[in-house]
Design a protein around this motif. Sequence first.
Motif, PDB file in Angstrom:
ATOM      1  N   PRO A  26      36.212  64.459  15.809  1.00 46.36           N
ATOM      2  CA  PRO A  26      36.005  63.750  17.294  1.00 46.36           C
ATOM      3  C   PRO A  26      36.650  64.363  18.252  1.00 46.36           C
ATOM      4  O   PRO A  26      36.282  63.952  19.434  1.00 46.36           O
ATOM      5  CB  PRO A  26      36.274  62.219  16.797  1.00 46.36           C
ATOM      6  CG  PRO A  26      37.333  62.435  15.687  1.00 46.36           C
ATOM      7  CD  PRO A  26      37.069  63.757  14.679  1.00 46.36           C
ATOM      8  N   ILE A  47      27.699  66.738  26.272  1.00 41.56           N
ATOM      9  CA  ILE A  47      29.007  66.576  25.638  1.00 41.56           C
ATOM     10  C   ILE A  47      28.806  67.320  24.315  1.00 41.56           C
ATOM     11  O   ILE A  47      29.802  68.029  23.992  1.00 41.56           O
ATOM     12  CB  ILE A  47      29.171  65.400  25.615  1.00 41.56           C
ATOM     13  CG1 ILE A  47      29.684  64.718  27.122  1.00 41.56           C
ATOM     14  CG2 ILE A  47      30.487  64.944  24.863  1.00 41.56           C
ATOM     15  CD1 ILE A  47      30.011  63.312  27.113  1.00 41.56           C
ATOM     16  N   TYR A  48      28.037  66.985  23.662  1.00 42.77           N
ATOM     17  CA  TYR A  48      27.798  67.497  22.298  1.00 42.77           C
ATOM     18  C   TYR A  48      27.560  68.985  22.227  1.00 42.77           C
ATOM     19  O   TYR A  48      28.307  69.450  21.193  1.00 42.77           O
ATOM     20  CB  TYR A  48      26.286  66.805  21.771  1.00 42.77           C
ATOM     21  CG  TYR A  48      25.950  67.056  20.282  1.00 42.77           C
ATOM     22  CD1 TYR A  48      26.933  66.733  18.995  1.00 42.77           C
ATOM     23  CD2 TYR A  48      25.171  68.010  20.075  1.00 42.77           C
ATOM     24  CE1 TYR A  48      26.601  67.037  17.841  1.00 42.77           C
ATOM     25  CE2 TYR A  48      24.659  68.268  18.701  1.00 42.77           C
ATOM     26  CZ  TYR A  48      25.372  67.890  17.633  1.00 42.77           C
ATOM     27  OH  TYR A  48      25.173  68.061  16.346  1.00 42.77           O
ATOM     28  N   LEU A  97      29.647  60.877  18.219  1.00 44.90           N
ATOM     29  CA  LEU A  97      29.196  60.668  19.497  1.00 44.90           C
ATOM     30  C   LEU A  97      28.758  59.102  19.640  1.00 44.90           C
ATOM     31  O   LEU A  97      28.593  58.635  20.905  1.00 44.90           O
ATOM     32  CB  LEU A  97      27.970  61.625  19.791  1.00 44.90           C
ATOM     33  CG  LEU A  97      27.439  61.520  21.022  1.00 44.90           C
ATOM     34  CD1 LEU A  97      28.644  62.106  22.266  1.00 44.90           C
ATOM     35  CD2 LEU A  97      26.537  63.001  21.280  1.00 44.90           C
ATOM     36  N   LEU A 102      34.802  65.948  20.950  1.00 47.76           N
ATOM     37  CA  LEU A 102      34.190  65.338  22.028  1.00 47.76           C
ATOM     38  C   LEU A 102      35.016  65.065  23.186  1.00 47.76           C
ATOM     39  O   LEU A 102      34.372  65.187  24.128  1.00 47.76           O
ATOM     40  CB  LEU A 102      33.602  64.234  21.133  1.00 47.76           C
ATOM     41  CG  LEU A 102      32.296  64.421  20.155  1.00 47.76           C
ATOM     42  CD1 LEU A 102      32.155  62.731  19.494  1.00 47.76           C
ATOM     43  CD2 LEU A 102      31.202  65.040  20.882  1.00 47.76           C
ATOM     44  N   ASN A 153      29.440  64.727  13.786  1.00 48.07           N
ATOM     45  CA  ASN A 153      29.688  64.618  15.389  1.00 48.07           C
ATOM     46  C   ASN A 153      28.945  63.762  15.953  1.00 48.07           C
ATOM     47  O   ASN A 153      29.329  63.075  16.894  1.00 48.07           O
ATOM     48  CB  ASN A 153      30.218  66.014  16.032  1.00 48.07           C
ATOM     49  CG  ASN A 153      31.249  65.946  16.830  1.00 48.07           C
ATOM     50  OD1 ASN A 153      31.869  64.880  16.782  1.00 48.07           O
ATOM     51  ND2 ASN A 153      31.560  66.945  17.493  1.00 48.07           N
ATOM     52  N   ARG A 154      27.638  63.695  15.537  1.00 47.63           N
ATOM     53  CA  ARG A 154      26.668  63.105  16.363  1.00 47.63           C
ATOM     54  C   ARG A 154      26.944  61.811  15.897  1.00 47.63           C
ATOM     55  O   ARG A 154      26.443  60.640  16.787  1.00 47.63           O
ATOM     56  CB  ARG A 154      25.198  63.298  15.847  1.00 47.63           C
ATOM     57  CG  ARG A 154      24.551  64.427  16.423  1.00 47.63           C
ATOM     58  CD  ARG A 154      23.248  65.065  15.578  1.00 47.63           C
ATOM     59  NE  ARG A 154      22.495  64.047  15.222  1.00 47.63           N
ATOM     60  CZ  ARG A 154      21.334  63.523  15.932  1.00 47.63           C
ATOM     61  NH1 ARG A 154      21.329  64.018  17.110  1.00 47.63           N
ATOM     62  NH2 ARG A 154      20.583  62.516  15.439  1.00 47.63           N
ATOM     63  N   TYR A 165      31.950  56.620  27.145  1.00 45.22           N
ATOM     64  CA  TYR A 165      32.462  57.964  27.323  1.00 45.22           C
ATOM     65  C   TYR A 165      33.951  57.800  27.876  1.00 45.22           C
ATOM     66  O   TYR A 165      34.269  58.381  28.659  1.00 45.22           O
ATOM     67  CB  TYR A 165      31.668  59.044  28.197  1.00 45.22           C
ATOM     68  CG  TYR A 165      30.520  59.059  27.741  1.00 45.22           C
ATOM     69  CD1 TYR A 165      29.831  59.645  26.588  1.00 45.22           C
ATOM     70  CD2 TYR A 165      29.220  58.820  28.573  1.00 45.22           C
ATOM     71  CE1 TYR A 165      28.646  59.848  26.185  1.00 45.22           C
ATOM     72  CE2 TYR A 165      27.813  58.929  28.095  1.00 45.22           C
ATOM     73  CZ  TYR A 165      27.843  59.356  27.058  1.00 45.22           C
ATOM     74  OH  TYR A 165      26.410  59.580  26.523  1.00 45.22           O
ATOM     75  N   ASN A 199      34.401  66.127  27.009  1.00 49.31           N
ATOM     76  CA  ASN A 199      34.040  64.990  27.756  1.00 49.31           C
ATOM     77  C   ASN A 199      35.253  65.278  28.921  1.00 49.31           C
ATOM     78  O   ASN A 199      34.663  65.082  30.086  1.00 49.31           O
ATOM     79  CB  ASN A 199      34.437  63.644  27.191  1.00 49.31           C
ATOM     80  CG  ASN A 199      34.003  62.546  28.010  1.00 49.31           C
ATOM     81  OD1 ASN A 199      33.008  62.408  28.925  1.00 49.31           O
ATOM     82  ND2 ASN A 199      34.949  61.534  28.170  1.00 49.31           N
ATOM     83  N   ALA A 256      31.141  70.603  23.059  1.00 47.67           N
ATOM     84  CA  ALA A 256      32.042  70.336  22.019  1.00 47.67           C
ATOM     85  C   ALA A 256      31.918  71.141  20.880  1.00 47.67           C
ATOM     86  O   ALA A 256      32.619  71.648  20.220  1.00 47.67           O
ATOM     87  CB  ALA A 256      31.810  68.636  21.606  1.00 47.67           C
TER      88      ALA A 256
END
Lengths: 563, 411
Positions: A160, A118-119, A30, A163, A26-27, A38, A167, A122
């Motif tokens: 994803p 966000i990270y 991101l 995320l 996920n990073r 975003y 967001n 999520a």
Amino acid sequence: MFDFWTRAVSALFIVAAGIYFYKKRNRRYLQFFQQEEYESKRFVAWYFAKRAYDTRATKAALGGLIASGIACYFNSEIGMCAASVVFSLWLIAIAKAEENPETTGKIKLKMTPRATRIYKLAFGIFAFVFLLCASLCALLEQNAIPALWLLQLVLIHKNPGFLVIANQLLKPYESSVQKGFADQAKGLIRKYDPIVIGITGSYGKTSSKYILKDVLDAVRPTFSTPGSINSYMGVTREIRERLKPEHQYAVIEMGAYYRGSIKKMCSLTPPKAGIITAVGLMHLERFGGPEQVFLAKSELAQAIPQDGILVVNGDYDYCRRMAAENPKQTTLVYGLEPEKGHLDAYLYDIKADEKGSTFKIRWQDNEYEGFAQLYGKPMLSNVLGSFTLACALGISPSLVLAAIRNVRTASNRLEPVRASISSLSAEANGQCPPGTILRLNDAYNSNPTGFASALEVLGDMPGGRKVLVTPGMIELGDRQEAENKEAALKAAKVCDLVLVVGETNRQALVAGLQEGNLSAERYKEIPSMKEALAYLATSYCQDGDIVLIENDLPDLYETVISF
Amino acid sequence: MNNGDNKRQTIAVLFGGRSVEHEISIITALQMIEAMDTVKYRPLPVYVAPTGKWYCGDELLKKEVYKNMPASLSGLKEVVLLPTPGLNSLTVIGLRSKGGFGIFGSKVAEETIPVDVFFPCFHGSYGEDGCVQGLFELADVTYTGSDVVSSALSMSKYHCKKFLESHDIPVLPSIVVSKAELDQGMGSNLAKMRERILAQPGLGNFPLFVKPATLGSSIGVSKADDAAGLDAALLKAFKYDVEAIVEPCLDDKMEINVSVMDDVEAVASVVEIPVSSSGNELTYEDKYMRPGSKKNGPASSGMAGLARVINPTDLDPKLKEQARSYAKRAFELIGCAGVARIDFMVDLKKGQLYFNEINPLPGSLSYYLWVNSEPAVLYTDMITLMIERAQLRKKRKASVSVDIGFKALFK
């Protein structure tokens, strides 16, 4: 009892591997979400357009599903457990091999407070969903393990999505945080009260900003935003962090992202003067037509007070119209094309050599000779715009020209750099020939006018073989293919070698090169910029060659990414 | 902190600083610490970040720290040198209070790091120009190198030239101009400034050299070939300093450098000719970016990595002797201590030597000249000598009595 333990071990492995993989993967998503600022819509569009779906982890999850399914069919508890452990370990290995987005890629992931929020959110949502569904799977008893693998597979592909959800949930919070920051920045502007000069335009904003800041700095401390920072939040942050009481001028680059964005920016930094550098073909996709672009840029002209200064590039009809519709006490038109109409400042007689360009400027009935370590008509047009505005502020023309002699924009806009051949290659291996090349970097947001004049400069430059490296131009709407083809056609006339980078405009560029009768051994298709430069360094360049790097697209547009 | 080895003296090596030569100072300091006699001394690296904050810790000996700033600094101790005499130590600041909960009057822990000698390795502003030396004087600590006045005089190119000229050391003509003049009238005085420069005796012909008046390195220096070039060169110098100095540029010239150290009396090293890559003036890149001669070598080795000819055999021995003797006189007249490097310009047409500038804290402390001198001085011994001379000066100064009375107040 034995059944319980084997299933518990299986489930533990599956869940642990799933969470570990999620955190790593996920990073990386991101990183791209951040590059899309975003904007959930743009990110989702990118995801589908680039088919940024997972391919690596799917194999492991699918393997786990099939193997545990077969074991389940044959009622082999131990088989299910073994399959789960093996495929989970594989998934963990895949996760471990994921690139670290904070150190790889052209635009690295920055774990800003917002990105972290966000990270984390999520991850929270993901963990909740994963654990909830996993507990539900447990109710299936016998079929629980295959069901868990199915869940794993689904979640890998929904990765994803978390995320995007996080967001969207954070939006109200983010906008309240942003409002607080913006209010602080507005307060600082009011308190220190610098003379704000806004710069907008389809091209040349950032270069003009650099040049004008350098010129104004010669007489008074001047604030400006670094790099190509030109968004509301970007400028807000810079003002909060770097605006000082001694700053008497503030040069603010204003990006038009949508109708109203410049108007909003002008409420943050109310301009007393402004430069409109161009109204052209950039970002047509976002706006939906040149008229809309014109209206978006006009917001700066409207925000300048009646007794202010408006400087426009007369080489664009839309700019002339903008000046006519928004007359100020001082309205000045600059340009390189006198046939378009009256010019208050006119730049002509351009001659380029290895050091830079000499030129003449006609301003208020006087003729001035100038020199800049810069190339190409678009760049000299930026020089002229800054010259005009600085003179309008009352700075003596000879001082302005002296400052322009020193300007180095350091912004990858057709900047000449003498460099060793080996410096092209990112990997240090000893196979590069000795000697130097003249490297012309025009690597930022290329456009048709800029591309054409960069080729013109390349053609005029005395010296060795001429090389063009380019992935072509983007964000040109339905004209993208035609414009790239057109540019390639021009390049075919000038270049000894053309390296076509990536997939995005490959067909259009190659078609143009072929139409320009460039023989097949004089162009090459290469997947990425890095490989293209490495090829030049190790297999092509000789002392004295001239390399033009026209446009360098973010990873977003290069094809090499894989998930 | 002391680890029980009370016999070794703690030498605080200060480097970095709010100067354009920040990076070079790091190289000088790391090289110097490597060469220090660790049987006698315990080096304590003290890094002054670009923000002006002081940090200390052995982590600073690793180059990676400087790559990952400012994040890497958070793990270090932030220290200050208080101006209070007698402390002879650095004070750690920003410590969290230890022990005691609120109402019991939590005590802020105070930690000090005792220092025997302060060894500045700064180049340029605030470190080589008397500023930090002023702080050492206030705190009444032992420090190596030149004192406040000699550092300040050395770093002001114009004042230094005028002073030495009055003592019959030959210098090239020069004029100093101020940015303040340009700020009036939005730069319309630029033409006037240019005319005044060109009217100065000896500065009537191009090319001319324009330099920031107080910077030591080549940063902001440019050569003007015509009037427009002079305007641009002035503005470039004003980016780095509020004053600029303009000098003639000899067309057939050579630079030669000599280092001088204070011992019982001043001694001069061999002469060197620094070599530029382009055949022109030395640039910043020439001085610092060329890795110690080897191609693709590891990292820059600062001034020590410059291409140079040490003790050139084909140089007129009379000229060499003259340079060494002028260098020693300049060093003594200005009142320098420790080690300095004196740069001369030779007019090859006339065979005339001119004093150009003096660096009271030269890059790499000029050790590369001393190891080649006759007799050779090893870097380790050089550092020891500088420390011992500093301690001697401190003792001498302590014998100066300071009578502070209150007679006038209570008459």
